[in-house]
Scaffold this motif. Structure first.
Motif, short mmCIF file in Angstrom:
data_model
loop_
_atom_site.label_atom_id
_atom_site.label_comp_id
_atom_site.label_asym_id
_atom_site.label_seq_id
_atom_site.Cartn_x
_atom_site.Cartn_y
_atom_site.Cartn_z
N SER A 111 0.83 -1.12 0.13
CA SER A 111 0.10 0.08 0.05
C SER A 111 1.01 1.08 0.01
CB SER A 111 -0.88 -0.24 1.13
OG SER A 111 -0.25 -0.22 2.43
N VAL A 112 0.48 2.08 -0.80
CA VAL A 112 1.33 3.60 -0.83
C VAL A 112 0.43 4.87 -0.82
CG1 VAL A 112 2.48 4.94 -2.55
CG2 VAL A 112 2.89 2.31 -2.54
N ALA A 113 0.71 5.69 0.17
CA ALA A 113 0.13 6.87 0.27
C ALA A 113 0.83 8.04 -0.37
CB ALA A 113 0.09 7.31 1.73
N LEU A 114 0.11 8.75 -1.09
CA LEU A 114 0.60 9.93 -1.34
C LEU A 114 0.32 11.50 -1.04
CD1 LEU A 114 2.32 11.82 -3.84
CD2 LEU A 114 0.37 11.14 -5.32
N VAL A 115 1.00 11.91 0.09
CA VAL A 115 0.66 13.00 0.60
C VAL A 115 1.03 14.29 -0.27
CG1 VAL A 115 1.05 14.31 2.51
CG2 VAL A 115 1.24 11.99 2.87
N GLY A 116 -0.06 15.07 -0.76
CA GLY A 116 0.06 15.99 -1.64
C GLY A 116 -0.37 15.69 -2.99
N ALA A 117 -1.32 14.65 -2.97
CA ALA A 117 -1.94 14.28 -4.39
C ALA A 117 -2.83 15.49 -4.71
CB ALA A 117 -2.93 13.07 -4.14
N ARG A 161 -7.70 13.25 4.35
CA ARG A 161 -7.36 14.39 5.08
C ARG A 161 -6.00 14.01 5.31
NH1 ARG A 161 -10.15 18.48 6.36
NH2 ARG A 161 -8.71 18.90 7.99
N SER A 162 -5.57 13.01 5.71
CA SER A 162 -4.13 12.79 6.44
C SER A 162 -3.98 11.19 6.37
CB SER A 162 -4.00 13.24 7.90
OG SER A 162 -3.29 12.44 8.82
N VAL A 163 -2.46 10.67 6.43
CA VAL A 163 -2.12 9.38 6.49
C VAL A 163 -2.95 8.70 7.69
CG1 VAL A 163 0.01 9.16 5.01
CG2 VAL A 163 0.13 9.79 7.68
N LEU A 164 -3.37 9.43 8.77
CA LEU A 164 -3.86 8.88 9.91
C LEU A 164 -5.18 8.65 9.82
CD1 LEU A 164 -2.36 11.43 12.55
CD2 LEU A 164 -1.77 9.01 12.30
N ASP A 165 -6.01 9.07 8.49
CA ASP A 165 -7.52 8.78 8.17
C ASP A 165 -7.45 7.55 7.38
OD1 ASP A 165 -7.92 10.95 9.71
OD2 ASP A 165 -8.31 12.12 7.97
N GLY A 207 -6.64 1.13 6.37
CA GLY A 207 -5.58 -0.21 6.44
C GLY A 207 -4.17 0.47 6.65
N PRO A 208 -3.15 -0.64 6.75
CA PRO A 208 -1.73 -0.37 6.94
C PRO A 208 -1.26 0.47 5.71
CG PRO A 208 -1.97 -2.46 6.44
CD PRO A 208 -3.48 -1.94 6.49
N VAL A 209 -0.27 1.24 5.92
CA VAL A 209 0.40 2.03 4.83
C VAL A 209 1.84 1.57 5.00
CG1 VAL A 209 1.03 3.97 3.72
CG2 VAL A 209 -1.22 4.00 4.73
N ASP A 210 2.23 0.71 3.93
CA ASP A 210 3.88 0.45 3.73
C ASP A 210 4.70 1.62 3.47
OD1 ASP A 210 2.92 -1.92 4.52
OD2 ASP A 210 3.16 -2.67 2.50
N LEU A 211 4.22 2.20 2.47
CA LEU A 211 5.13 3.32 1.93
C LEU A 211 4.50 4.98 1.81
CD1 LEU A 211 7.98 4.09 0.55
CD2 LEU A 211 6.91 3.27 -1.66
N ALA A 212 4.96 5.69 2.33
CA ALA A 212 4.43 6.82 2.09
C ALA A 212 5.19 8.03 1.26
CB ALA A 212 3.87 7.71 3.35
N LEU A 213 4.58 8.76 0.18
CA LEU A 213 5.25 9.54 -0.60
C LEU A 213 4.67 11.00 -0.14
CD1 LEU A 213 7.29 8.95 -2.92
CD2 LEU A 213 5.37 9.62 -4.34
N LYS A 218 1.17 6.79 12.42
CA LYS A 218 0.49 5.81 11.50
C LYS A 218 1.16 4.50 11.56
CE LYS A 218 -2.43 4.00 8.60
NZ LYS A 218 -3.61 3.44 8.94
N GLY A 219 2.58 4.64 11.80
CA GLY A 219 3.34 3.25 11.55
C GLY A 219 3.83 3.17 10.14
N VAL A 220 3.84 3.93 9.25
CA VAL A 220 4.38 3.79 8.05
C VAL A 220 5.51 3.24 7.97
CG1 VAL A 220 4.88 5.13 5.91
CG2 VAL A 220 2.90 5.70 6.97
N ASP A 221 6.10 2.24 7.12
CA ASP A 221 7.42 1.87 7.13
C ASP A 221 8.62 2.55 6.72
OD1 ASP A 221 7.19 -0.89 8.42
OD2 ASP A 221 5.79 -1.11 6.28
N VAL A 222 8.02 3.28 5.32
CA VAL A 222 9.18 4.10 4.78
C VAL A 222 8.23 5.36 4.20
CG1 VAL A 222 10.75 4.41 2.75
CG2 VAL A 222 10.62 2.29 3.89
N ALA A 223 8.96 6.49 4.51
CA ALA A 223 8.66 7.93 3.86
C ALA A 223 9.45 8.59 3.11
CB ALA A 223 8.09 8.88 5.26
N ILE A 224 9.00 8.75 1.85
CA ILE A 224 10.05 9.37 1.12
C ILE A 224 9.56 10.83 0.67
CG2 ILE A 224 10.62 9.39 -1.65
CD1 ILE A 224 9.74 6.59 -1.85
#
Lengths: 471, 471
Positions: free
Chosen positions: B13-19, B58-62, B65-71, B89-95
């Motif tokens: 799973s990948v989150a994109l902050v700033g989408a 609104r935020s990765v906190l929302d 499910g789990p988020v492995d990678l956040a951009l 949130k417990g994200v594994d890697v933030a880029i």
């Protein structure tokens, strides 16, 4: 010699001994290449009466009018008789294309001596043997042994190419064609049994169409003569030389290629060439890269280079190559003036560097490139600009081509472009090249071009000082 | 770390902050690049409810499910809050992709320290800041900041690329795509505030898809750690490094690019790298040239090279480059056995050379190439073959591609092809490359590849001797 060489570069009549009606034969390929030339063409073949609509002659002796140039395209063992006939006819230049002479051993060397004896004391001069002949686009003279669809020819322009290897001259022409570079003439020297590089350099020195001479040599016909000829001409026309056979292995290989005999040590050659103002290339790509730089841009006045890039990484690699003496050009990174730096601050992004290399970052725009190049061109501390161009930043558009072209031809420090990437980048380089902008597909090749331009500038300065020095 | 890095190379799973919903914004470009990935994708933007058909958070906190990678793709000044939320949130890697950190001065350095503090002691690891992110074709993971139509991506394959410059990694990928070379992963290291090259080298050492690692570095995060990691892995997987900032000017430029700090002298680096079995490249082109050779051919067992050409001139230039230590590879020209030479005599033209370089002359045929390559491959005195391929000889046909391919993959000495010329020659090289034949557009680049293969062979031999040595 000059009179005879006029016949090589601008003949009014050309005979082809060994013309063939068979489309798969060399004697047919060459005839087709000659057909559209600005001269009379006489096919010679005792077994045919007509080829490609042209009347065929039994011998050059049967041709009524004068023959300026004769191409002798028959096997080595059969070449002597037609060359003797050329002498009898009073042909100015005979080109013997076939191999099987000095490069092939003692029997071939004997054959070659007999060709030389045949022309000795006559008005006829010999090009070759073992040569592709000559290509002069302004006269549509094309004796090359390869059909045009197998090997593209370049347009008319300022570079003359002399080569002891047919393949290297042909690929030089292909690369020139691909880059939109123009050529004034290309001559295959072959075994240099009679006409050699110095005769041709002297001739091209006075040829108004030739602005730069590129040479591939495996041996010097006359080293002292070369330095004299090069030294005389290089004040006006830059010369770039690829001297192959610089190692024991290479010079052994050269002896079985064109019968070249190893001369002085390589370091000595290096030194002497620099004094004569001859740029040195080490391979087929550098030869055309440097010829391109010298013919398009000529020289830069000093060795202070400013690097500008939108990609910081390329700025770093470029700075290394500009400065390093061991693996690089041994030039200097320019110190930008305080005025330039404060003007730069107004136009480049906030986190960018205004020192050299100037880093435009991925926030670069067309207008930013324009303004920055203008500022750097006006800085008196900048002798040359190396512009690393990246197509990926979102605000870079196709207008950048025109901006770069306008800046490259304007007053101020010359610009050399480098752009590394995939197909879109290759297409960009081709567009820039066709507009006469000095552009290369890697950082090193662009920096190497700046090095050649700086060396040329230093040579011209030394020469001027010498001629002004009253001693 | 390995667990966390799994999230970087194969996230579920990948989150994109700033989408962003605006097609001209980076946050939209990246979202489109991510859309076809083999993972769940969560756009994050407090001002949108849906983007490109995906529900927006609104935020990765929302995210439920789990988020492995956040951009984290927001300006530097706004990056800290979302990174803190990733930790929570417990994200594994933030880029963190944006620039404006250490490379931009003291204020940026302070911002960068706050990012590092935010992840310290947590399970969250940080890639960047100031990075293009990651590209993993097997997972269709593509966080690169450039649309695919502006920059072609390569297919899946064996080369992993780690780079401290986004532009250099992107052009590496473009060149790989143009050559049909495959890539296992590409990671932009950026400022290396947390995850650095050694973590990734260790990880890729155990990655079955990766056969070779190419690196662009401006600084070593931990030089001793690099040598340990490289030394451990390079027995199985070759590593090639472009270390930029090797001069004073280059290392000054590097400091304002990625905040890199100059370390040891360049000569020392050279020596230490050789001991660790790391090949060294000096520019962007050499990096991919060597990675190609090492990933396709691996190594050659010794330094005895045989050159074969139909153009004598290229044979001479190649021999010079094989042998010269100053301007060349410092390898040896192979001595062909008497058996090979007498067999060669039966198949090559009368005036050709059976010594090395083998000169096939313009009379070369497809069958002749085939027979000659076979003979040379079987000669025990030949470790590698440099084949200069010319398309101009009349009896060379398109069958030569298959012949070269078959010989290149057969038993016996490996073959490296060089072909210099115009558009037809460039097309030939692309065809050969796509068939997995090691081919280069100049003599020097082909010889340089053989040098890298010979150095690799020597390294493997030294390593074997050391491990067998009882002391």
């Amino acid at each position: 010699m000059v009179g005879a060489l006029d016949a090589l570069f601008k003949p009014r009549s050309v005979a082809l001994v060994g013309a063939s009606a068979n489309p798969s034969k060399l004697g047919n390929v060459v005839l087709r290449n000659l057909l559209h030339g600005r001269f009379k063409i006489y096919p010679v073949n005792p077994r045919e009466s007509e080829i490609l609509g042209l009347p065929c002659y039994r011998s050059v002796l049967d041709i009524e009018g004068p023959v300026d140039l004769a191409l002798v395209s028959v096997p080595a063992q059969s070449a002597l008789a037609p060359v003797r006939e050329c002498v009898k006819k009073g042909v100015d230049v005979a080109i013997v294309t076939s191999s099987g002479f000095r490069e092939s051993g003692p029997a071939g060397a004997e054959l070659e001596r007999s060709l030389v004896e045949a022309v000795q004391g006559s008005k006829t001069r010999l090009l070759g043997p073992n040569t592709m002949g000559v290509f002069v686009p302004s006269r549509r003279l094309d004796t090359l042994l390869i059909p045009k669809d197998k090997s593209r020819r370049p347009r008319r322009g300022g570079i003359a190419m002399l080569s002891q290897s047919g393949a290297i001259s042909v690929s030089f022409l292909e690369r020139a064609a691909a880059s939109g570079l123009g050529v004034s003439a290309c001559v295959g020297l072959g075994n240099k049994a009679d006409i050699e590089e110095n005769n041709l350099i002297e001739y091209l020195g006075d040829d108004p169409a030739t602005r730069c001479i590129a040479l591939y040599l495996e041996s010097f016909a006359d080293g002292a003569g070369f330095l004299t000829a090069a030294g005389r001409i290089s004040a006006d026309k830059p010369i770039v030389l690829l001297k192959a056979g610089r190692t024991a292995a290479g010079s052994h290989a050269a002896s079985s290629h064109t019968g070249a005999i190893a001369s002085s040590s390589d370091a000595l050659i290096d030194d002497v060439l620099r004094q004569a103002g001859v740029a040195r290339a080490y391979d087929e790509e550098e030869l055309i890269d440097i010829a391109k730089a010298l013919s398009l841009t000529g020289s830069i006045r000093g060795d202070r280079i400013c690097v500008v890039a939108s990609a910081g990484g390329y700025g770093v690699v470029a700075a290394d190559y500009v400065e390093s003496k061991e693996r690089g050009a041994g030039l200097r990174m320019a110190q930008l003036s305080p005025e330039t730096r404060s003007e730069l601050e107004k136009v480049i992004p906030e986190f960018s560097s205004t020192s050299n290399p100037v880093d435009l970052t991925a926030g670069v725009t067309d207008a930013m490139y324009d303004a920055v190049l203008g500022l750097l061109q006006r800085d008196p501390g900048v002798d040359g600009i190396m512009m690393s161009l990246e197509l990926q930043p979102p605000n870079v558009t196709s207008k950048l081509v025109e901006i770069t072209e306008r800046r490259a031809i304007s007053e101020g420090a010359p610009i050399v472009v480098s752009a590394f990437g995939g197909e879109r980048t290759s297409a960009l380089i081709r567009v820039l090249e066709r507009r006469g902008v000095l552009a290369y597909p890697t950082i090193w090749r662009a920096v190497r071009a700046l090095q050649a331009l700086a060396e040329r500038g230093a040579y011209l300065k030394r020469r001027k000082t010498r001629s002004e020095d009253p001693r």
